[in-house]
Write a protein that holds these residues in place. Sequence first.
Motif, PDB file in Angstrom:
ATOM      1  N   TRP A  81       0.839  -1.183   0.000  1.00 19.77           N
ATOM      2  CA  TRP A  81       0.000   0.000   0.000  1.00 19.77           C
ATOM      3  C   TRP A  81       0.878   1.238   0.000  1.00 19.77           C
ATOM      4  N   ARG A  82       0.264   2.344  -0.410  1.00 19.04           N
ATOM      5  CA  ARG A  82       0.974   3.619  -0.394  1.00 19.04           C
ATOM      6  C   ARG A  82      -0.052   4.746  -0.305  1.00 19.04           C
ATOM      7  N   ILE A  83       0.446   5.935  -0.017  1.00 17.71           N
ATOM      8  CA  ILE A  83      -0.397   7.127   0.001  1.00 17.71           C
ATOM      9  C   ILE A  83       0.080   8.048  -1.113  1.00 17.71           C
ATOM     10  N   ASP A  84      -0.847   8.440  -1.973  1.00 22.17           N
ATOM     11  CA  ASP A  84      -0.570   9.351  -3.081  1.00 22.17           C
ATOM     12  C   ASP A  84      -1.304  10.661  -2.849  1.00 22.17           C
ATOM     13  N   ALA A  85      -0.921  11.672  -3.597  1.00 22.94           N
ATOM     14  CA  ALA A  85      -1.626  12.951  -3.597  1.00 22.94           C
ATOM     15  C   ALA A  85      -1.909  13.324  -5.043  1.00 22.94           C
ATOM     16  N   VAL A  86      -3.074  13.895  -5.253  1.00 18.97           N
ATOM     17  CA  VAL A  86      -3.442  14.399  -6.571  1.00 18.97           C
ATOM     18  C   VAL A  86      -3.779  15.874  -6.402  1.00 18.97           C
ATOM     19  N   ALA A  87      -3.077  16.712  -7.168  1.00 12.32           N
ATOM     20  CA  ALA A  87      -3.324  18.153  -7.170  1.00 12.32           C
ATOM     21  C   ALA A  87      -4.132  18.491  -8.411  1.00 12.32           C
ATOM     22  N   VAL A  88      -5.268  19.151  -8.198  1.00 10.58           N
ATOM     23  CA  VAL A  88      -6.139  19.546  -9.299  1.00 10.58           C
ATOM     24  C   VAL A  88      -6.223  21.071  -9.297  1.00 10.58           C
ATOM     25  N   ILE A  89      -5.852  21.675 -10.407  1.00 11.29           N
ATOM     26  CA  ILE A  89      -5.993  23.121 -10.554  1.00 11.29           C
ATOM     27  C   ILE A  89      -7.006  23.363 -11.658  1.00 11.29           C
ATOM     28  N   VAL A  90      -8.131  23.947 -11.268  1.00 13.38           N
ATOM     29  CA  VAL A  90      -9.219  24.223 -12.200  1.00 13.38           C
ATOM     30  C   VAL A  90      -9.082  25.666 -12.666  1.00 13.38           C
ATOM     31  N   ARG A  91      -9.020  25.831 -13.973  1.00  6.50           N
ATOM     32  CA  ARG A  91      -8.958  27.157 -14.587  1.00  6.50           C
ATOM     33  C   ARG A  91     -10.161  27.308 -15.507  1.00  6.50           C
ATOM     34  N   PRO A  92     -10.522  28.528 -15.851  1.00  3.08           N
ATOM     35  CA  PRO A  92     -11.685  28.716 -16.728  1.00  3.08           C
ATOM     36  C   PRO A  92     -11.568  27.987 -18.065  1.00  3.08           C
ATOM     37  N   ASP A  93     -10.355  27.861 -18.589  1.00  6.03           N
ATOM     38  CA  ASP A  93     -10.179  27.266 -19.915  1.00  6.03           C
ATOM     39  C   ASP A  93      -9.674  25.823 -19.899  1.00  6.03           C
ATOM     40  N   ARG A  94      -9.205  25.343 -18.760  1.00  5.78           N
ATOM     41  CA  ARG A  94      -8.691  23.974 -18.696  1.00  5.78           C
ATOM     42  C   ARG A  94      -8.467  23.564 -17.237  1.00  5.78           C
ATOM     43  N   THR A  95      -8.243  22.282 -17.068  1.00  4.84           N
ATOM     44  CA  THR A  95      -7.927  21.738 -15.749  1.00  4.84           C
ATOM     45  C   THR A  95      -6.580  21.057 -15.826  1.00  4.84           C
ATOM     46  N   HIS A  96      -5.770  21.262 -14.806  1.00  2.28           N
ATOM     47  CA  HIS A  96      -4.448  20.633 -14.753  1.00  2.28           C
ATOM     48  C   HIS A  96      -4.412  19.677 -13.563  1.00  2.28           C
ATOM     49  N   ILE A  97      -3.943  18.453 -13.803  1.00  4.79           N
ATOM     50  CA  ILE A  97      -3.884  17.440 -12.745  1.00  4.79           C
ATOM     51  C   ILE A  97      -2.469  16.900 -12.652  1.00  4.79           C
ATOM     52  N   ASP A  98      -1.938  16.872 -11.430  1.00  5.35           N
ATOM     53  CA  ASP A  98      -0.646  16.242 -11.148  1.00  5.35           C
ATOM     54  C   ASP A  98      -0.869  15.135 -10.127  1.00  5.35           C
ATOM     55  N   HIS A  99      -0.235  13.998 -10.369  1.00  5.12           N
ATOM     56  CA  HIS A  99      -0.357  12.841  -9.488  1.00  5.12           C
ATOM     57  C   HIS A  99       1.023  12.556  -8.894  1.00  5.12           C
ATOM     58  N   TYR A 100       1.094  12.560  -7.578  1.00  8.28           N
ATOM     59  CA  TYR A 100       2.349  12.303  -6.870  1.00  8.28           C
ATOM     60  C   TYR A 100       2.209  10.996  -6.105  1.00  8.28           C
ATOM     61  N   GLN A 101       3.070  10.059  -6.407  1.00  8.38           N
ATOM     62  CA  GLN A 101       2.995   8.753  -5.773  1.00  8.38           C
ATOM     63  C   GLN A 101       3.851   8.691  -4.521  1.00  8.38           C
ATOM     64  N   ASP A 102       3.374   7.911  -3.562  1.00  8.92           N
ATOM     65  CA  ASP A 102       4.086   7.589  -2.340  1.00  8.92           C
ATOM     66  C   ASP A 102       4.572   8.823  -1.577  1.00  8.92           C
ATOM     67  N   VAL A 103       3.636   9.677  -1.207  1.00  9.00           N
ATOM     68  CA  VAL A 103       3.997  10.932  -0.563  1.00  9.00           C
ATOM     69  C   VAL A 103       4.567  10.760   0.846  1.00  9.00           C
ATOM     70  N   LEU A 104       4.438   9.588   1.428  1.00  5.34           N
ATOM     71  CA  LEU A 104       5.065   9.366   2.725  1.00  5.34           C
ATOM     72  C   LEU A 104       6.589   9.403   2.617  1.00  5.34           C
ATOM     73  N   GLN A 105       7.103   9.237   1.420  1.00  4.04           N
ATOM     74  CA  GLN A 105       8.551   9.268   1.209  1.00  4.04           C
ATOM     75  C   GLN A 105       9.086  10.689   1.015  1.00  4.04           C
ATOM     76  N   TRP A 106       8.196  11.705   1.037  1.00  7.33           N
ATOM     77  CA  TRP A 106       8.650  13.087   0.839  1.00  7.33           C
ATOM     78  C   TRP A 106       9.590  13.498   1.937  1.00  7.33           C
TER      79      TRP A 106
END
Length: 125
Positions: A100-125
């Motif tokens: 198992w692992r813990i991930d984070a997903v960052a979603v930035i919503v803009r009027p013209d588009r959406t940007h998504i970043d997926h970061y795996q295994d954030v416990l290792q930060w």
Amino acid sequence: MTKRTRGLGNRGEALAAAYLRERGYQIIAQNWRALPGEIDLIAQTAQEIVFIEVKTRYDDTGAEAVSPLEAITRTKMLRLQRAAYAYLNQHALDPDLTHWRIDAVAVIVRPDRTHIDHYQDVLQW
């Protein structure tokens, strides 16, 4: 939490879930709650269970806004880890034997588009 913030968070979680499904993740739970806290998404891959924290921000400035991930504090990370252990225990899965692992997903919503970043295994930060 305001109605607008809750709506944006729900939208971000839905976008994150769709993004992950497109990449082969099977979403097995949303907004799972236990005494230690809430886990936004729980997914499964062929190899492991993934606990996912979703952070969403709205940006109508066009400039690079503060990263949604900056909202994931050390305290939040500990709460996520405790909640993950609670989920594993509730489902009779040994945390030391289950992948198992813990991930984070960052979603930035803009009027013209959406940007998504997926970061795996954030416990290792």
